[in-house]
Design a protein around this motif. Sequence first.
Motif, mmCIF file in Angstrom:
data_model
loop_
_atom_site.group_PDB
_atom_site.id
_atom_site.type_symbol
_atom_site.label_atom_id
_atom_site.label_comp_id
_atom_site.label_asym_id
_atom_site.label_seq_id
_atom_site.Cartn_x
_atom_site.Cartn_y
_atom_site.Cartn_z
ATOM 1 N N PRO A 185 0.858 -1.196 0.000
ATOM 2 C CA PRO A 185 0.000 0.000 0.000
ATOM 3 C C PRO A 185 0.894 1.245 0.000
ATOM 4 C CG PRO A 185 -0.672 -1.542 1.719
ATOM 5 C CD PRO A 185 0.634 -2.046 1.184
ATOM 6 N N PHE A 186 0.455 2.305 -0.671
ATOM 7 C CA PHE A 186 1.326 3.452 -0.924
ATOM 8 C C PHE A 186 2.043 3.971 0.331
ATOM 9 C CE2 PHE A 186 2.342 7.928 -1.215
ATOM 10 C CZ PHE A 186 3.200 7.897 -2.304
ATOM 11 N N GLN A 187 1.322 4.199 1.417
ATOM 12 C CA GLN A 187 1.982 4.807 2.593
ATOM 13 C C GLN A 187 3.012 3.869 3.207
ATOM 14 O OE1 GLN A 187 1.926 7.910 3.209
ATOM 15 N NE2 GLN A 187 0.129 8.515 2.050
ATOM 16 N N GLU A 188 2.812 2.552 3.052
ATOM 17 C CA GLU A 188 3.836 1.628 3.565
ATOM 18 C C GLU A 188 5.103 1.738 2.721
ATOM 19 O OE1 GLU A 188 2.790 -2.316 4.751
ATOM 20 O OE2 GLU A 188 0.816 -1.660 5.433
ATOM 21 N N TYR A 189 4.906 1.851 1.393
ATOM 22 C CA TYR A 189 6.065 2.057 0.515
ATOM 23 C C TYR A 189 6.741 3.389 0.868
ATOM 24 C CZ TYR A 189 8.525 3.872 -3.545
ATOM 25 O OH TYR A 189 9.461 4.466 -4.356
ATOM 26 N N PHE A 190 5.934 4.447 0.975
ATOM 27 C CA PHE A 190 6.461 5.810 1.046
ATOM 28 C C PHE A 190 7.063 6.124 2.424
ATOM 29 C CE2 PHE A 190 6.231 10.432 1.302
ATOM 30 C CZ PHE A 190 6.577 10.837 0.032
ATOM 31 N N VAL A 191 6.307 5.860 3.472
ATOM 32 C CA VAL A 191 6.741 6.272 4.812
ATOM 33 C C VAL A 191 7.438 5.116 5.546
ATOM 34 C CG1 VAL A 191 6.001 7.193 7.046
ATOM 35 C CG2 VAL A 191 4.913 8.012 4.945
ATOM 36 N N LYS A 192 6.764 3.947 5.629
ATOM 37 C CA LYS A 192 7.344 2.844 6.411
ATOM 38 C C LYS A 192 8.670 2.384 5.804
ATOM 39 C CE LYS A 192 5.539 -1.318 8.576
ATOM 40 N NZ LYS A 192 4.378 -2.233 8.511
ATOM 41 N N HIS A 193 8.699 2.231 4.466
ATOM 42 C CA HIS A 193 9.926 1.751 3.811
ATOM 43 C C HIS A 193 10.723 2.872 3.157
ATOM 44 C CE1 HIS A 193 9.082 -2.488 4.473
ATOM 45 N NE2 HIS A 193 7.817 -2.245 4.157
ATOM 46 N N ARG A 194 10.354 4.130 3.453
ATOM 47 C CA ARG A 194 11.090 5.327 3.003
ATOM 48 C C ARG A 194 11.435 5.298 1.511
ATOM 49 N NH1 ARG A 194 13.440 3.809 7.867
ATOM 50 N NH2 ARG A 194 15.152 2.853 6.702
ATOM 51 N N CYS A 195 10.522 4.775 0.709
ATOM 52 C CA CYS A 195 10.683 4.714 -0.762
ATOM 53 C C CYS A 195 11.903 3.902 -1.188
ATOM 54 C CB CYS A 195 10.780 6.115 -1.385
ATOM 55 S SG CYS A 195 9.476 7.223 -0.936
ATOM 56 N N GLU A 196 12.416 3.061 -0.277
ATOM 57 C CA GLU A 196 13.646 2.318 -0.617
ATOM 58 C C GLU A 196 13.417 1.128 -1.558
ATOM 59 O OE1 GLU A 196 15.970 3.661 3.438
ATOM 60 O OE2 GLU A 196 15.296 1.578 3.252
ATOM 61 N N PRO A 197 12.300 0.378 -1.417
ATOM 62 C CA PRO A 197 12.129 -0.776 -2.317
ATOM 63 C C PRO A 197 12.127 -0.353 -3.781
ATOM 64 C CG PRO A 197 10.517 -0.815 -0.528
ATOM 65 C CD PRO A 197 11.195 0.508 -0.455
ATOM 66 N N ARG A 198 12.610 -1.271 -4.627
ATOM 67 C CA ARG A 198 12.645 -0.969 -6.069
ATOM 68 C C ARG A 198 11.271 -1.190 -6.678
ATOM 69 N NH1 ARG A 198 17.203 -4.886 -7.554
ATOM 70 N NH2 ARG A 198 16.597 -5.662 -5.511
ATOM 71 N N VAL A 199 10.842 -0.228 -7.472
ATOM 72 C CA VAL A 199 9.479 -0.228 -8.010
ATOM 73 C C VAL A 199 9.416 -0.995 -9.338
ATOM 74 C CG1 VAL A 199 7.833 1.358 -9.087
ATOM 75 C CG2 VAL A 199 8.787 1.901 -6.854
ATOM 76 N N ARG A 200 8.346 -1.832 -9.470
ATOM 77 C CA ARG A 200 8.120 -2.543 -10.746
ATOM 78 C C ARG A 200 6.867 -2.061 -11.471
ATOM 79 N NH1 ARG A 200 9.052 -8.655 -8.666
ATOM 80 N NH2 ARG A 200 7.104 -8.153 -7.605
ATOM 81 N N GLY A 201 5.965 -1.438 -10.704
ATOM 82 C CA GLY A 201 4.719 -0.971 -11.330
ATOM 83 C C GLY A 201 3.751 -0.455 -10.276
ATOM 84 N N PHE A 202 2.583 -0.055 -10.733
ATOM 85 C CA PHE A 202 1.576 0.542 -9.846
ATOM 86 C C PHE A 202 0.198 -0.008 -10.199
ATOM 87 C CE2 PHE A 202 4.893 3.548 -10.927
ATOM 88 C CZ PHE A 202 5.423 3.817 -9.673
ATOM 89 N N ARG A 203 -0.671 -0.032 -9.197
ATOM 90 C CA ARG A 203 -2.062 -0.421 -9.440
ATOM 91 C C ARG A 203 -2.922 0.506 -8.603
ATOM 92 N NH1 ARG A 203 -5.747 -4.223 -7.096
ATOM 93 N NH2 ARG A 203 -4.242 -4.758 -5.478
ATOM 94 N N PHE A 204 -3.999 0.997 -9.199
ATOM 95 C CA PHE A 204 -4.903 1.868 -8.452
ATOM 96 C C PHE A 204 -6.135 1.045 -8.103
ATOM 97 C CE2 PHE A 204 -2.731 4.829 -11.548
ATOM 98 C CZ PHE A 204 -1.710 5.136 -10.660
#
Length: 315
Positions: A149-168
């Motif tokens: 979920p976006f906030q887990e990517y953004f805040v919890k993991h500080r945008c560190e994981p490498r991104v492969r794609g997005f889904r809304f």
Amino acid sequence: MKLTALAGGVGGAKLAHGLAQILPPEDLTVIVNTGDDFEHFGLSISPDLDTVCYTLAGLANPVAGWGRADETWNAMANLKRLGAPDWFNLGDSDLATHLERTRRLREGQTLSQITRDFCAAWGVRHTVLPMSDDPVRTMVDTVEYGELPFQEYFVKHRCEPRVRGFRFAGIESARPAPGVLEAIQEADALVICPSNPWVSIDPILSVLHPSSFIFHPLVVAVSPILGGRTVKGPAAKMFAELGIEPSALAVAEHYRGLLTGFVLDTVDAALAPALQRENVRTFITNTLMNSPADRRRLAQDVLNFIRSTPPNTEH
Ligand code: FO1
């Protein structure tokens, strides 16, 4: 001149604030991403809506750009002491917003009604609309953790994981909020704020498409990437991880087919001819917004550029 701006969080809020310093309330509507919304401690949190509203109200934390100025953190400190999750920081004043939003949503009020009431209470006179009253949740597909979920990517993991794609998630059944389509149809021009194209602007475009957006004859975007980097946030990192060289050009390419004009930073002046060859008009200026005066200056540049740009009748 009537403008409708599409905005995510901090960068979008700053330009919206600049525009609001120049345009009268009836001439500016800001449509805000709600794909970052989530539930935490049972509360409904709408970070981008709050960032835009707090900024327009002059209540935003000037350093972080999100949250409230002069915030206190007693609730957070006490939650931490109880062993509660503490990765997402909720200030005491900000908590009041989430408590009251959650209470009203449970009563059956819509996010757009609630936003209108909150704006009135905070003295925000320009119109701020959530992109949708229906829940849309941005999910970030990452190499390390799969979908987050976006906030887990953004805040919890500080945008560190490498991104492969997005889904809304929820986008198929989400309708534009009341007033959104009208604000687009009635606007003389649309401004895409310097927000993250992947996770701030794309959710808004996805809610709108195919109803009206692509038919607007005058759409101007301000690049959130300058000199290959973002001022704040992971947009440049996302482009790179998706195999696209991060640049203002890549942002314009991302919006290909929608744009009439594109505002570039002076450091990227050399990229202008490539855009002009694609039939996109360009305007080169200092796009950094370090102070309220900078926001107003950039907003004035955007307005002057729009006034000098003929609508694209081929759209
Ligand atoms: N961003 C952070 O980096 N850390 C936080 O703890 C955090 C808390 C927070 C609370 C309320 C709010 O409205 C926004 C908050 N943000 C925080 C910002 C937010 O997560 C992002 O800026 C946006 O979602 C991206 O546009």
